[in-house]
Enzyme design. Structure first.
Site, PDB file in Angstrom:
ATOM      1  N   PHE A  71       0.353 -79.931  -3.571  1.00 25.39           N
ATOM      2  CA  PHE A  71       0.960 -81.008  -3.665  1.00 25.39           C
ATOM      3  C   PHE A  71       1.982 -81.355  -2.732  1.00 25.39           C
ATOM      4  O   PHE A  71       3.207 -81.915  -2.907  1.00 25.39           O
ATOM      5  CB  PHE A  71       1.447 -81.514  -4.900  1.00 25.39           C
ATOM      6  CG  PHE A  71       0.522 -80.862  -6.086  1.00 25.39           C
ATOM      7  CD1 PHE A  71      -0.736 -81.070  -6.083  1.00 25.39           C
ATOM      8  CD2 PHE A  71       1.248 -79.896  -7.145  1.00 25.39           C
ATOM      9  CE1 PHE A  71      -1.673 -80.441  -6.998  1.00 25.39           C
ATOM     10  CE2 PHE A  71       0.124 -79.431  -7.919  1.00 25.39           C
ATOM     11  CZ  PHE A  71      -1.271 -80.037  -8.134  1.00 25.39           C
ATOM     12  N   CYS A  72       1.848 -80.634  -1.575  1.00 28.99           N
ATOM     13  CA  CYS A  72       2.746 -80.734  -0.490  1.00 28.99           C
ATOM     14  C   CYS A  72       4.157 -80.427  -0.857  1.00 28.99           C
ATOM     15  O   CYS A  72       5.417 -80.521  -0.349  1.00 28.99           O
ATOM     16  CB  CYS A  72       3.170 -82.140   0.249  1.00 28.99           C
ATOM     17  SG  CYS A  72       1.423 -82.806   0.913  1.00 28.99           S
ATOM     18  N   ASN A  73       4.086 -79.262  -1.718  1.00 29.35           N
ATOM     19  CA  ASN A  73       5.407 -78.552  -2.275  1.00 29.35           C
ATOM     20  C   ASN A  73       5.131 -77.025  -2.306  1.00 29.35           C
ATOM     21  O   ASN A  73       4.994 -76.641  -3.272  1.00 29.35           O
ATOM     22  CB  ASN A  73       5.737 -78.991  -3.750  1.00 29.35           C
ATOM     23  CG  ASN A  73       7.120 -78.740  -4.160  1.00 29.35           C
ATOM     24  OD1 ASN A  73       7.698 -77.766  -3.625  1.00 29.35           O
ATOM     25  ND2 ASN A  73       7.680 -79.303  -4.969  1.00 29.35           N
TER      26      ASN A  73
ATOM     27  N   VAL B  76       7.210 -82.351   1.179  1.00 29.43           N
ATOM     28  CA  VAL B  76       7.860 -83.610   0.706  1.00 29.43           C
ATOM     29  C   VAL B  76       9.471 -83.601   0.424  1.00 29.43           C
ATOM     30  O   VAL B  76      10.246 -84.416   0.778  1.00 29.43           O
ATOM     31  CB  VAL B  76       7.356 -84.105  -0.634  1.00 29.43           C
ATOM     32  CG1 VAL B  76       7.831 -83.155  -1.891  1.00 29.43           C
ATOM     33  CG2 VAL B  76       7.476 -85.529  -1.060  1.00 29.43           C
TER      34      VAL B  76
ATOM     35  N   ALA C  57       2.051 -80.659   4.231  1.00 28.81           N
ATOM     36  CA  ALA C  57       3.313 -81.467   4.957  1.00 28.81           C
ATOM     37  C   ALA C  57       4.385 -81.598   3.776  1.00 28.81           C
ATOM     38  O   ALA C  57       4.088 -82.107   2.793  1.00 28.81           O
ATOM     39  CB  ALA C  57       2.804 -82.909   5.496  1.00 28.81           C
TER      40      ALA C  57
END
Length: 842
Positions: free
Chosen positions: A417-419, A573, A571
């Protein structure tokens, strides 16, 4: 109303459905989200949905008024400027923290930290509930801003999200006051950043959608948000709220039209505008998108933020409760939920049961000092992040969950989750694990969801203001029916269903031979065909690529590692992770596969006697002819990497590439594997191999040289498809033939799925070794009808119901040609339709 919903409303009815607002949740869904129908959308943390009423208001506004460039003086421009100013009274627009990024590059420190409860009293005997434990200091440049003695004007930035987009954990916003008032005391920060003033940034991109921070209570200096997470439209537009006394610290080196008060073209002179909003504009703002924002806020104001928070929280709590209650028949847990819950203020949620195995939250990261907190919270937001386990304790892969959910009309999100920070924390992935996974070829969005027995990501469902109980219930039912093991499942382990018992495994013969010269394009059948060291001669010897280097197939996009380039898993967040990996982003090179279903309309045929590949398309008037003779019509030789292996390839003339570009409607280039040369090389980097047959010479297949399908297995599948219609599981009857699975070889004469147990087979005097079942994807759901590509859920959904094992949906088997040295040298082995097939079972 059924009993299950009555039970839900008994527990959550006070908070669910907006009982004290103009519209109930059922009215909202009926009048504003009619397009959803039976679709269950559970990715509101990624992007919430715009309402139809909202878009009608926006289109009505844009089609009835004239909006001009606000950097002008006309009436239409002045009207637009007033709208922009009105929007800025609600949120300041699109301002980046350029000054802090610049500071990081000049020697400022970035520090990841853990947050722990502070058992010892603070300075002056005051009790402070937290202590920060810093990790190793990171700097991009050793020399810079921090050299020498501070002059008293040093500013440090402490940043944290109001809600974690991985776990749904919400932070206690008292953290703002604690940092600003106690940062110089015994919190752990002073050991790293001994001087200067601390400023605080709240990343509310996710949290603002259901619980916006009250800045009158929590005096943060900066707050960032995203509008599409609030009300779905417009995308690409965010906001940074800046306190007036903090605005003067933001510096901007770049300027463009309308953002300065005066400038002289031929000397270095500019006079900047005084307003912070205008100063940070990068030329003309997205004024039409800004004009659309107010229609979204109108919807949120009608429901109120507190009602949205209670509504979405009730659905998330219900989902957690039901998932935690699921058990396999041996009593083991089905679901592991990531997150932690403590100090819940509302009695109606405090009784919610939690697993003792939940990991404790933590994570931070730091400018002059920049600190970004990932986890310190007291509530749970409308996110449920989890992984599923089998009865034997092994993990279901998150991609398996995602694929089956999609077949059931459920849209959710999987991965990290982009984390990546929270992902590594909750999944227990060490730096060594992450580096090992990356070196093995794992990248974001690929299918490698479990490596070395550990998940590489998770499954996330998240709720928005328009989510309903029915959506949550359908999701719970899906998990229960697809992933909870019965006693029968335990007894039979991972054995595939559908195999008939007792019938003899003899009498097979070769029914058809199909060659696919160009990968993912149409193939042709032949009564006889020669074999080569790579499989069927000329099978998948050509490939189409976009001008950007994307490999064109009929499948969905997949990402992979190319030419040893560094791959950033996601990427990020959060500001913290943006600062950490920003310098790596521009060094990455991705090789992807681009989905082009229209490739199925390209037909091919090879005339061996003429030595020509004929290619036709309904979009091209002329039939293309490509000489098979090595070196004819070829351009320069290149090298590319695909499926973990390197190939030397030839490209073709401009005229050939123009023909294929017209055929598929996209600019592309044709390449041919130089199969007559000894130039095939295995990738020496260890990896999670996409190609199963890594020891054979291959052209451009996905996994192996041959795919074999049994005619009886196809017939059994069609019988099940008809049965599903009779049981009202499917809407319409459908039949598929073997060509839907793009096999090279079709055999007939035995029992359904008998090929599952084959170890080796002999066709005529030629031997093949089975590499196991073929893992199917949703490409088999594409069909051609009246010149158009159509997609449904079948036959993939039916196969998933009885041919699923360890995350794979198997149909057909992969084969490797066991050629002798003499056969490889002379290339004289042929296959013929009608030859007897002699299998040897395991």
């Amino acid at each position: 109303m059924d009993a299950a919903k009555q039970e839900f409303l008994k527990e959550f009815g006070e908070h669910y459905g907006y009982p004290n607002t103009p519209k109930t949740i059922d009215q909202i869904r009926a009048t504003e989200f009619n397009r959803l129908r039976d679709l269950v959308y559970l990715d509101h943390a990624g992007a919430t949905l715009y309402s139809e009423l909202q878009m009608e208001s926006i289109f009505g506004d844009l089609t009835s008024k004239v909006y001009g460039n606000p950097h002008s003086q006309s009436d239409s421009s002045s009207a637009t400027l007033e709208i922009v100013k009105d929007a800025r009274q609600q949120f300041s627009l699109s301002i980046s923290l350029t000054s802090f990024r610049y500071a990081l590059g000049q020697g400022a420190a970035s520090i990841a930290v853990d947050i722990k409860e502070n058992e010892a009293p603070g300075v002056s005997g005051e009790n402070i509930a937290m202590k920060i434990s810093p990790h190793q200091v990171q700097r991009r440049k050793v020399a810079g801003l921090l050299e020498g003695k501070p002059d008293g004007h040093v500013y440090n930035l402490f940043a944290f999200p109001s809600e974690c987009n991985f776990s749904g954990l919400r932070f206690d916003l008292d953290l703002v006051k604690i940092i600003k008032e106690h940062s110089s005391r015994d919190l752990g920060i002073s050991s790293v950043c001994k001087n200067g003033q601390w400023m605080v940034l709240i990343d509310a991109a996710k949290g603002c959608a259901t619980m916006p921070p009250d800045l009158s209570k929590y005096p943060a200096d900066f707050v960032t948000i995203s509008f599409y997470k609030l009300f779905g439209y417009p995308t690409g537009l965010g906001a940074l709220i800046v306190r007036n006394d903090a605005a003067k610290l933001l510096k901007k080196t770049y300027f463009s039209g309308g953002t300065v008060a005066a400038s002289i073209a031929d000397i270095d002179f500019i006079k900047r505008r005084e307003g912070i909003e205008e100063l940070f504009e990068d030329g003309t703002v997205s004024f039409l998108s800004i004009a659309s924002v107010r229609h979204g806020f109108k919807i949120l104001r009608s429901l109120t933020a507190s009602a949205i928070s209670r509504h979405t929280k009730s659905l998330a709590l219900y989902t957690r409760k039901m998932l935690l209650a699921l058990r396999h028949c041996n009593g083991s847990n089905v679901c592991i939920i990531y997150g932690h819950q403590s100090s819940m203020e509302d009695n109606w949620v405090s009784s919610f049961p939690l697993s003792e195995a939940f990991p404790r939250p933590f994570q931070l990261s730091t400018c002059p000092c920049i600190a970004v907190v990932e986890e310190l919270c007291y509530e749970m937001g409308p996110i449920v992040s989890f992984n599923l386990k089998r009865a034997d304790g092994s993990w279901y892969g998150y991609r398996e969950v995602e694929k089956l959910a999609s077949l059931s009309g459920i849209q959710l999100r999987t991965g990290c989750f982009c984390n990546p920070g929270a992902c590594a924390k909750y999944l227990g992935l060490s730096h060594l694990d992450l580096l090992s996974n990356t070196e093995a070829g794992h990248v974001c969005w690929d299918d490698h969801d479990v490596i070395n027995g550990k998940p590489t990501g998770a499954v996330r469902v998240s709720f928005g203001y328009m989510s309903t109980y029915e959506e949550a219930k359908k999701f719970i039912d899906f998990v229960a029916s697809s992933f909870v093991s019965s006693q029968n499942d335990i007894c039979h382990g991972n054995q595939l269903e559908g195999i008939e018992k007792g019938s003899p495994d003899t009498g097979y013969h070769l029914k058809s031979i199909t060659i696919y010269p160009i990968k993912s394009c149409g193939g042709f059948c032949s009564r006889s065909w020669p074999l080569s060291k790579n499989g069927l001669k000329h099978d998948r010897e050509w490939i189409l690529m976009s001008l950007n280097g994307e490999i064109l197939t009929q499948k969905k996009v997949e990402f992979g590692k190319e030419n040893g380039a560094a791959i950033v898993p996601c990427a990020p967040v959060s500001l913290c992770m943006l600062l950490v990996v920003f310098s790596f982003l521009f060094n990455c090179e991705l090789r992807s596969r681009l989905s082009v279903p229209e490739m199925c309309f390209i037909s091919t045929f090879i005339d061996l006697s003429q030595g020509i590949l004929f290619v036709e398309s309904p979009h091209c008037k002329e039939r293309l002819q490509i000489k098979l003779e090595s070196g004819v019509n070829h351009g320069a030789m290149e090298e590319l990497e695909l499926y973990g292996q390197r190939y030397k390839v030839y490209n073709y003339s401009k005229e050939t590439n123009v023909w294929f570009s017209e055929a598929i409607g996209k600019p592309c280039t044709l390449f041919r594997y130089s199969s007559t040369e000894h130039d095939f090389m295995l990738n020496k980097t260890k990896g999670v191999a996409t190609c199963r047959d890594t020891k054979s010479t291959l052209n451009f297949p996905n996994e192996a040289q041959f795919l074999l399908v049994s005619e009886e297995s196809v017939s059994d599948l069609n019988r099940r498809l008809c049965s599903d219609v009779q049981k009202d599981i499917c809407v319409t009857a459908m039949q598929v033939d073997a060509s839907r699975f793009r096999p090279n070889l079709v055999v007939s004469g035995g029992r359904p799925y008998g090929e599952d147990g084959w170890r080796t087979i002999r066709i005529g005097n030629t031997y093949f070794r089975s590499l196991g079942g073929c893992n199917r994807c949703q490409m088999i759901n594409f069909s051609q009808n009246a010149g158009e590509v159509q997609k449904s859920n079948e036959p993939f959904a039916t196969l998933a119901s009885y041919r699923r094992v360890k995350g794979k949906i198997l149909f057909g088997i992969l084969l490797k040609y066991e050629s002798s040295d003499e056969e490889q040298q002379h290339d004289y082995s042929w296959l013929h339709i009608g030859q007897h097939v002699h299998p040897e079972s395991i």
